[in-house]
Design a protein around this motif. Structure first.
Motif, short mmCIF file in Angstrom:
data_model
loop_
_atom_site.label_atom_id
_atom_site.label_comp_id
_atom_site.label_asym_id
_atom_site.label_seq_id
_atom_site.Cartn_x
_atom_site.Cartn_y
_atom_site.Cartn_z
N VAL A 80 1.01 52.88 29.05
CA VAL A 80 0.87 53.49 30.38
C VAL A 80 0.14 52.54 31.32
O VAL A 80 0.51 52.40 32.49
CB VAL A 80 0.11 54.83 30.26
N TYR A 81 -0.88 51.87 30.83
CA TYR A 81 -1.65 50.91 31.62
C TYR A 81 -0.75 49.80 32.16
O TYR A 81 -0.85 49.39 33.32
CB TYR A 81 -2.74 50.32 30.74
N ARG A 82 0.17 49.31 31.32
CA ARG A 82 1.00 48.16 31.70
C ARG A 82 2.30 48.56 32.38
O ARG A 82 2.77 47.88 33.29
CB ARG A 82 1.31 47.30 30.48
N TYR A 83 2.92 49.67 31.92
CA TYR A 83 4.27 50.01 32.39
C TYR A 83 4.34 51.29 33.23
O TYR A 83 5.40 51.61 33.76
CB TYR A 83 5.22 50.15 31.20
N GLY A 84 3.26 52.03 33.33
CA GLY A 84 3.28 53.26 34.10
C GLY A 84 3.42 54.50 33.24
O GLY A 84 3.61 54.43 32.02
N ALA A 85 3.34 55.66 33.89
CA ALA A 85 3.25 56.94 33.18
C ALA A 85 4.59 57.53 32.78
O ALA A 85 4.67 58.71 32.42
CB ALA A 85 2.49 57.95 34.04
N SER A 86 5.67 56.73 32.83
CA SER A 86 6.98 57.26 32.42
C SER A 86 6.98 57.70 30.96
O SER A 86 7.83 58.48 30.53
CB SER A 86 8.09 56.22 32.65
N PHE A 87 6.01 57.23 30.19
CA PHE A 87 5.89 57.61 28.78
C PHE A 87 5.72 59.12 28.63
O PHE A 87 6.04 59.69 27.58
CB PHE A 87 4.70 56.89 28.14
N VAL A 88 5.25 59.80 29.69
CA VAL A 88 5.04 61.24 29.62
C VAL A 88 6.36 62.00 29.48
O VAL A 88 6.38 63.17 29.09
CB VAL A 88 4.26 61.73 30.87
N ILE A 231 7.56 57.94 37.72
CA ILE A 231 7.97 58.42 36.40
C ILE A 231 9.48 58.53 36.27
O ILE A 231 10.08 58.12 35.28
CB ILE A 231 7.30 59.78 36.10
N PHE A 232 10.13 59.09 37.28
CA PHE A 232 11.55 59.43 37.16
C PHE A 232 12.44 58.29 37.66
O PHE A 232 12.77 58.20 38.83
CB PHE A 232 11.85 60.72 37.93
N ASP A 233 12.80 57.43 36.74
CA ASP A 233 13.71 56.31 37.01
C ASP A 233 15.04 56.66 36.33
O ASP A 233 15.16 56.61 35.12
CB ASP A 233 13.14 55.02 36.45
N PHE A 234 16.05 57.01 37.13
CA PHE A 234 17.32 57.49 36.58
C PHE A 234 18.36 56.37 36.44
O PHE A 234 19.56 56.66 36.35
CB PHE A 234 17.88 58.62 37.45
N ASP A 235 17.91 55.15 36.40
CA ASP A 235 18.82 54.02 36.17
C ASP A 235 19.47 54.17 34.79
O ASP A 235 18.79 54.35 33.78
CB ASP A 235 18.04 52.71 36.24
N VAL A 236 20.81 54.11 34.73
CA VAL A 236 21.52 54.33 33.46
C VAL A 236 21.67 53.03 32.65
O VAL A 236 22.27 53.06 31.57
CB VAL A 236 22.93 54.93 33.70
N ASP A 237 21.13 51.93 33.14
CA ASP A 237 21.23 50.64 32.43
C ASP A 237 20.55 50.75 31.06
O ASP A 237 19.33 50.92 30.97
CB ASP A 237 20.55 49.56 33.27
N PRO A 238 21.30 50.65 29.95
CA PRO A 238 20.70 50.80 28.61
C PRO A 238 19.82 49.62 28.22
O PRO A 238 19.15 49.66 27.19
CB PRO A 238 21.92 50.90 27.69
N LEU A 239 19.84 48.54 29.02
CA LEU A 239 19.01 47.38 28.71
C LEU A 239 17.59 47.54 29.24
O LEU A 239 16.69 46.81 28.82
CB LEU A 239 19.64 46.11 29.30
#
Length: 628
Positions: A80-88, A231-239
């Motif tokens: 979370v510190y490095r990449y943001g709270a999308s882990f929630v 948090i809500f990044d709806f990019d469908v790129d599987p990479l």
């Protein structure tokens, strides 16, 4: 060499060691308690599955504690510190996983009266499938447990001064001790205690960290300014490493392989005294998973607020991101002796519970799937001693495997990658058996091999050729307010080097998000298994005992009994005992199953029918004493 002066961070003091040692002593004492309390009635079943008389409360605590290991305590705040709270967003994944486990997989395992989940594979397919799955599970669990033991020991060693191999050895010895003495009951009750320690450690960090950083509002504002709340990044790129889709879809596949068909989870659930208690334990465990996840995510945000202008990782005050959380704890609690010890106890609570669960599950699988097959006439006393010996053996193996874990990178990604590569194909295998009556043993073996090949191809490839930085680069981290070591010295620059040659697949197949490894393995196994089954001659539904198949179509066509019956593919769900004898006969002819095995399976499964309660539509475990 760092160009910044690291602030002085205190190491462990006497009170910290006292608090930390107290955790180990209490954990070991629980093992002694159950060993003394139940020494006269300790059969192998009692030892491995608690006599199937556990209630939902301690099982729920145990499940949460086992799977929210030190990987979560140390790794999630760092993520979370490095990449943001999308882990929630794992909030949604956990919910889907628990629903599928409770409603699809658990009823089949519980009603079939098994001790090892891989017994199901022999009932549904044959010995070969069971043996292959057992060996893959043993490999997966030993590798994962090595990470769980090594990662917190390394992080805490480099930050707190706690001895690396001393903590590794202490973890292995204590877990092996209370597993060997007390069996599953000791593991479950110790996990319940360790869960409370884990939450207490998180709460202490949250309160102190929030207070030092100006309150909750200020922490939230800093996180928003630092783009940690996107948090809500709806990019469908599987990479992309973490998006809404990779976490919700990929995360569900990964955790379902870990929860839905994993021996460690199912062993706890089938130790409950009724199917209703087992389901309730899973749903209560979901609340625990959410609680720990939210605590870990908020710890990451508080940590970012504290270090937003002087990142200790970028400034080289620490050597790995997984050391951020211990560094933060030693920083904010420097004037409060004993509290850092509580956090270390929190991290090691996760480690102890996970390692203990792994040792107990490995001993159960090995005894049920390997030892009993070779020596079917063992006495109860000998069976119990062998089970305890296996606990000691796997305790040594898992502790030794910690030495290899240093090569695998960040703890969260490494652990979930292993679960994805091994757990995904296993999830596909059990899905073939439980959902598709047409699948035969040839399809199961072919599907498992295909799933394992695909998942390891993607996983090992990503380890050798990491994804391009643009797909996994951390958010901005600043060293603006860090003190320079020498204000007149210019920062050294490194001459650019030529990029190494990368194969064609490096930026596509090998760059897939690590959360998709499980989905690749599961879908590869299921699709290949179905194709091979139809080519080689599908299994007839009437030959399969209904208790081994879950009629997933029923909720979707509840208005038509005829349609339901058609979609059962010949399985007689309206007559539970039909096909059982025929199935045993076919299994014996195909795989050479001996009469002893046939009789034991017959008795074990017949015993489940008296436990059925039609009023609650649930099964109850009937103890040996009540049957006599």
């Amino acid at each position: 060499m760092s160009n910044f002066v690291a602030p002085e961070v205190k190491k462990f003091v006497a009170w910290d060691y006292v608090v930390f040692a107290g955790l180990f002593l209490i954990s070991a004492s629980i093992g002694v308690f159950f060993a003394v309390k139940e020494r006269k009635k300790k059969t192998s079943k009692e030892f491995l599955v608690g006599g199937r008389q556990m209630t939902c409360g301690p099982i729920a605590f145990s499940l949460t504690s086992s799977f929210m290991s030190a990987v979560t305590v140390l790794g999630t705040p760092s993520e979370v510190y490095r990449y943001g709270a999308s882990f929630v967003l794992f909030f949604l994944s956990y919910a889907l996983v628990i629903i599928f486990t409770a409603e699809l997989f658990l009823p089949v395992f519980y009603r079939s009266g098994i001790t090892s989940t891989y017994e199901y594979l022999e009932l549904r397919f044959n010995k070969i499938v069971r043996l292959a799955a057992t060996l893959i599970y043993i490999l997966q669990t030993i590798l994962y447990t090595g990470i769980v033991v090594y990662a917190p020991s390394l992080a805490l060693n480099q930050v707190t001064g706690f001895d690396l191999w001393g903590s590794v050895a202490a973890t292995g010895i204590v877990c092996t001790f209370y597993c060997t003495l007390g069996g599953l009951k000791a593991v479950v009750w110790t996990d319940a205690f360790q869960m409370m320690v884990m939450v207490a450690g998180f709460v202490a960090v949250l309160i102190q960290g929030t207070t030092l950083n100006g309150g909750l509002t200020k922490v939230w504002q800093n996180a928003q300014e630092g783009a940690r709340l996107n948090i809500f990044d709806f990019d469908v790129d599987p990479l992309r490493r973490h998006t809404f889709w990779t976490i919700v879809i990929g995360g569900t596949f990964t955790w379902l392989g870990l929860y839905g068909v994993n021996q460690s989870t199912i062993q706890r659930c089938i130790s409950c005294k009724s199917e209703k208690h087992a389901k309730l334990a899973l749903y209560l465990n979901l609340l625990g998973l959410w609680t720990v996840l939210v605590c870990a995510v908020f710890c990451g945000l508080v940590m970012y607020s504290h270090y937003m202008t002087c990142d200790p990782w970028t400034a080289d005050f620490i050597s790995a991101p997984d050391q951020l959380m211990p560094y933060f704890v030693m920083d904010i609690f420097s004037s409060m002796p004993g509290v850092p010890g509580l956090f270390v106890a929190c991290a090691f609570s996760g480690t102890l519970s996970t390692v203990a669960a792994s040792i107990n599950a490995l001993a159960t699988v090995t005894f049920e799937d390997l030892v009993k097959k070779g020596f079917p006439n063992l006495s109860e006393k000998m069976s119990t001693w062998i089970s305890k010996g296996l606990c000691i053996l796997y305790g040594v193996l898992c502790t030794s495997m910690a030495a290899a874990a240093s090569l695998l990178g960040g703890v969260v990604q490494a652990s979930l990658s292993i679960h994805g590569m091994c757990g995904g194909p296993m999830l596909g295998l059990f899905t073939l058996g439980i959902v598709f009556p047409c699948a035969n043993w040839k399809g199961a073996i072919g599907g498992l091999l295909t799933g394992i090949t695909l998942a390891f191809w993607a996983g090992v490839g990503s380890f050798i050729y990491p994804a391009p930085p643009i797909k996994s680069i951390p958010l901005h981290l600043s060293t603006l307010n860090c003190t320079l070591a020498n204000s007149t010295a210019a920062l050294t620059t490194v001459a650019p080097t030529a990029a190494p040659d990368r194969p064609l697949l490096a930026d596509t197949w090998y760059s897939l998000s690590y959360l998709y490894f499980s989905a690749i393995g599961c879908l590869g196994c299921a699709i290949t298994g179905l194709v091979i089954s139809f080519i080689t001659g599908r299994t007839k539904g009437e030959d399969i005992p209904p208790m081994l198949i879950k009629p997933v179509c029923d909720p979707f066509c509840f208005w038509s009994k005829r349609l339901q019956t058609f979609l059962w593919c010949g399985v007689r769900h309206d007559s539970p005992e039909v096909g059982f004898e025929k199935h045993l006969s076919n299994s014996a002819n195909e795989t050479g199953t001996d009469d002893t095995f046939k009789n034991s399976i017959n008795v074990e499964n017949r015993c489940q029918f008296p436990g059925y309660n039609p009023e609650e539509n649930s099964y109850t475990n009937v103890s040996k004493e009540s049957r006599l």
